[in-house]
Motif scaffolding. Structure first.
Motif, mmCIF file in Angstrom:
data_model
loop_
_atom_site.group_PDB
_atom_site.id
_atom_site.type_symbol
_atom_site.label_atom_id
_atom_site.label_comp_id
_atom_site.label_asym_id
_atom_site.label_seq_id
_atom_site.Cartn_x
_atom_site.Cartn_y
_atom_site.Cartn_z
ATOM 1 N N SER A 346 29.430 -10.437 -11.152
ATOM 2 C CA SER A 346 28.141 -9.749 -11.205
ATOM 3 C C SER A 346 28.294 -8.434 -11.965
ATOM 4 O O SER A 346 29.400 -7.886 -12.058
ATOM 5 C CB SER A 346 27.630 -9.478 -9.793
ATOM 6 N N SER A 402 22.544 -2.038 -7.249
ATOM 7 C CA SER A 402 21.467 -2.702 -8.007
ATOM 8 C C SER A 402 21.422 -2.068 -9.373
ATOM 9 O O SER A 402 21.234 -0.864 -9.501
ATOM 10 C CB SER A 402 20.116 -2.518 -7.317
ATOM 11 N N GLU A 426 17.515 -10.915 -7.278
ATOM 12 C CA GLU A 426 17.359 -11.844 -8.393
ATOM 13 C C GLU A 426 16.122 -11.518 -9.223
ATOM 14 O O GLU A 426 16.136 -11.602 -10.447
ATOM 15 C CB GLU A 426 17.295 -13.277 -7.878
ATOM 16 N N GLU A 429 16.862 -8.511 -11.261
ATOM 17 C CA GLU A 429 17.747 -8.893 -12.358
ATOM 18 C C GLU A 429 16.965 -9.563 -13.475
ATOM 19 O O GLU A 429 17.138 -9.251 -14.662
ATOM 20 C CB GLU A 429 18.848 -9.827 -11.835
ATOM 21 N N ARG A 461 22.384 -16.601 -17.231
ATOM 22 C CA ARG A 461 21.211 -16.034 -16.560
ATOM 23 C C ARG A 461 19.904 -16.462 -17.232
ATOM 24 O O ARG A 461 18.889 -16.661 -16.573
ATOM 25 C CB ARG A 461 21.332 -14.513 -16.533
#
Length: 469
Positions: A346, A402, A426, A429, A461
Motif C-alpha cells: 500500500s 490515509s 477505498e 483512494e 488499481r
C-alpha cells in the motif's frame, strides 16, 4: 470466363485461423495500439483480449521504456528480430518469457504502418531452469540480477564489473544484509574463471581448529581420526574462493592465509610438502576494515593484500530510491513461491518503508515482505497490519494512514457514517487516483510517478476501481 469467387465474412474466417494456430500473434498499428491479439497469445500472457485490444501496449505491459519493447522497436526503428528471447511483465505483474519473431508491417509505399510479434511460450521452461540453478551450490548470481537504480548502487556495480577483468584479490565491505555475496558471485561469473569452481566459506561459522583443516585440508594421521582430504583452496583450484567475514579468523590463521595467498601454495595439516594452487580470493568484512584493524580483528598486512580492489556496498538507508524496485522484486519472488497474486504494498507502507532505517538492510526487507505475504489470505496488497510488531510499534501513526486529502473525499462519503473503514479508504483512494490521472491527462506512467507507486501498482488499481479515460 472464370469468375473469382469471394468468401463470405472473410474477416471472421481470418480470426478463426488466427485463433487456431499454436503460436501467439500480436499486431499493433502505427501508434502502438493493439489491433490483433489471438487466442494463443492471450493464453501465453494470461490476459483477456478485452484487456489488450484497442489499448497501447505501453499501458498494459511493464517496460521501463519503449526501448525494451520489441514491438515498439519494430514500429519506431523498423527493427527485425528472429528467434529472440524476451522477458517482460503483464499488468498483473506476472513474468512472461517468449521466443519471438518481431518485424514491422509496411505499406505499398514502404512506410511503417504497424508491427507484428509471433511468439512461442517458454515461461515454464525458464522457471524450471531457474529452479535448477537455485539447487546448485556454485555461484548463480550475475550483475543483471542485482536490483537497484540508485547512483550509489550503480557505481558499485560498475566498479565490481571492472574487477572481473583481472585475477586480483577483492575485499568487499558492507553491513550485514547488504548483498556482499551477490557481488562476489557476480564477479566470479563475469570473469574468465566462471567455468571453474566457486566456493564460499563463512569464517565466523566454525572454530579456528576446524576452519584451518577446511581451508587447507588434512593428510591421514595428522590427528586422531584425520583422513586424506583436500581443503577449499585445492577444491577451488582454477576458480574463486570467497572467504566471508574474514575478520573473524584468529591472527595466526590470518598469517597462514596471507602466506598461502602470496606464495600461491598451501600445506595440508600434518603434511610436509607444499601444493601449488591457482585461486582468486574474494573476501568480505561487515564493518569498516580500518575499525577491524584497530580492534586487532584484522591483520594490517592481510588487509593490504586483500584490498587490491576494494568494493563498498552501501546500506539500504543510503539507497532508498531502490526500495520500490526491491519490493516489487520480492513480491514477484514470493508470489511465485507461494502461488499468490499480491499486487503491491500500500502507499502507506511504502511511505513507512522510506521512513524506516533498515538496520538489517536488503535481507531485512526481503524477510519483511516474505513475512507479510505469509499473513495475506487473499489477493490483497500488503498493508500496515501485515508488518512485523517491532515495525508497527515504531510507527504507530501509520495505523491510521490515509494518503488522500480530506477535501478530496466525495460529498457522498460524508453522508454515510456507517461505512466500514475499508470501504471509506477505498473510496478515498479511488477519488485521489482519479484526480491525479486528470492532472496528468491520463498518462499512466506520469500518474504513477506523481502517486509514488509503481506502474504495476497503478494498473492494478485502475482495473480494481474500473477507472477509464
Amino acid at each position: 470466363m472464370y469468375e473469382e469467387r469471394s468468401l463470405p465474412k472473410l474477416d471472421h474466417i481470418y480470426h478463426q485461423l488466427l485463433d487456431a494456430v499454436d503460436v501467439g500473434i500480436h499486431i499493433v498499428d502505427d501508434q502502438g495500439v493493439s489491433v490483433v491479439y489471438n487466442r494463443k497469445m492471450s493464453e501465453i500472457e494470461d490476459m483477456d483480449k478485452i484487456d489488450v485490444l484497442q489499448k497501447n501496449i505501453m499501458d498494459i505491459f511493464m517496460f521501463t521504456g519503449e526501448e525494451e519493447s520489441r514491438l515498439m522497436q519494430a514500429l519506431r526503428k523498423g527493427d527485425l528480430r528472429k528467434n529472440a528471447k524476451q522477458t517482460y511483465f503483464n499488468y498483473k505483474g506476472q513474468e512472461i518469457t517468449t521466443i519471438n519473431d518481431t518485424f514491422p508491417l509496411r505499406s505499398e509505399g514502404g512506410d511503417i504502418i504497424g508491427a507484428v510479434e509471433i511468439a512461442k511460450d517458454i515461461t515454464r521452461l525458464e522457471r524450471l531452469t531457474r529452479e535448477n540453478a537455485r539447487d546448485k551450490p556454485d555461484a548463480r548470481y550475475t550483475f543483471d540480477q542485482i536490483i537497484g537504480k540508485s547512483d550509489a548502487i550503480l557505481e558499485v556495480i560498475d566498479n565490481a564489473k571492472r574487477a572481473t577483468r583481472t585475477t586480483s584479490s577483492v575485499l568487499i565491505t558492507g553491513e550485514t544484509g547488504t548483498g556482499k555475496e551477490l557481488f562476489a558471485q557476480s564477479i566470479h561469473n563475469g570473469s574468465e574463471r566462471s567455468s571453474k569452481p566457486f566456493i564460499s566459506q563463512n569464517c565466523a561459522a566454525l572454530p579456528d581448529t576446524l576452519i584451518e583443516s577446511i581451508l587447507f585440508g588434512t593428510v591421514k594421521g595428522a590427528f586422531t581420526g584425520a583422513s586424506e582430504h583436500p581443503g577449499l583452496f585445492e577444491q577451488a583450484d582454477g576458480g574463486t574462493l570467497l572467504l566471508d567475514e574474514i575478520n573473524s579468523l584468529s591472527a595466526p590463521l590470518q598469517a597462514k592465509l596471507l602466506r598461502a595467498i602470496q606464495e600461491k601454495k598451501i600445506r595440508r595439516i600434518g603434511d610436509t610438502k607444499d601444493r601449488p594452487v591457482d585461486v582468486r580470493i574474494l573476501a568480505t568484512v561487515n564493518e569498516d576494515p580500518l575499525i577491524s584493524i584497530n580492534k586487532n580483528d584484522l591483520r594490517e598486512d592481510l588487509y593490504y593484500r586483500l584490498s587490491v580492489v576494494s568494493i563498498v556496498v552501501p546500506p539500504l538507508r543510503k539507497r532508498k530510491s531502490d526500495l520500490e524496485c526491491l519490493v516489487d522484486h520480492f513480491i514477484e519472488k514470493y508470489n511465485y513461491r507461494f502461488q499468490l497474486k499480491v499486487p503491491c504494498v500500500s502507499p502507506g507502507v511504502m511511505e513507512l518503508f522510506n521512513e524506516y532505517d533498515w538496520p538489517g538492510n536488503v535481507r531485512e526487507l526481503e524477510h519483511m515482505v516474505e513475512g507479510a505475504m505469509n499473513l495475506i489470505q487473499y489477493d490483497e496488497e500488503i498493508d500496515y497490519t501485515h508488518l512485523p510488531p517491532h515495525v508497527r510499534h515504531k510507527f504507530p501513526l501509520y495505523a491510521t494512514y490515509s494518503f488522500a486529502p480530506v477535501q478530496a473525499f466525495p460529498p457522498a462519503a460524508e453522508k454515510k457514517p456507517n461505512r466500514t473503514l475499508q470501504s471509506f479508504m477505498e473510496e478515498a483512494e479511488r477519488v485521489y487516483i482519479e484526480e491525479i490521472l486528470h492532472q496528468c491527462e491520463w498518462n499512466v506512467t506520469q500518474a504513477a510517478k506523481e502517486l509514488g507507486v509503481s506502474r504495476q501498482s497503478l494498473q492494478y488499481r485502475l482495473k480494481k476501481y474500473g477507472l477509464k479515460k
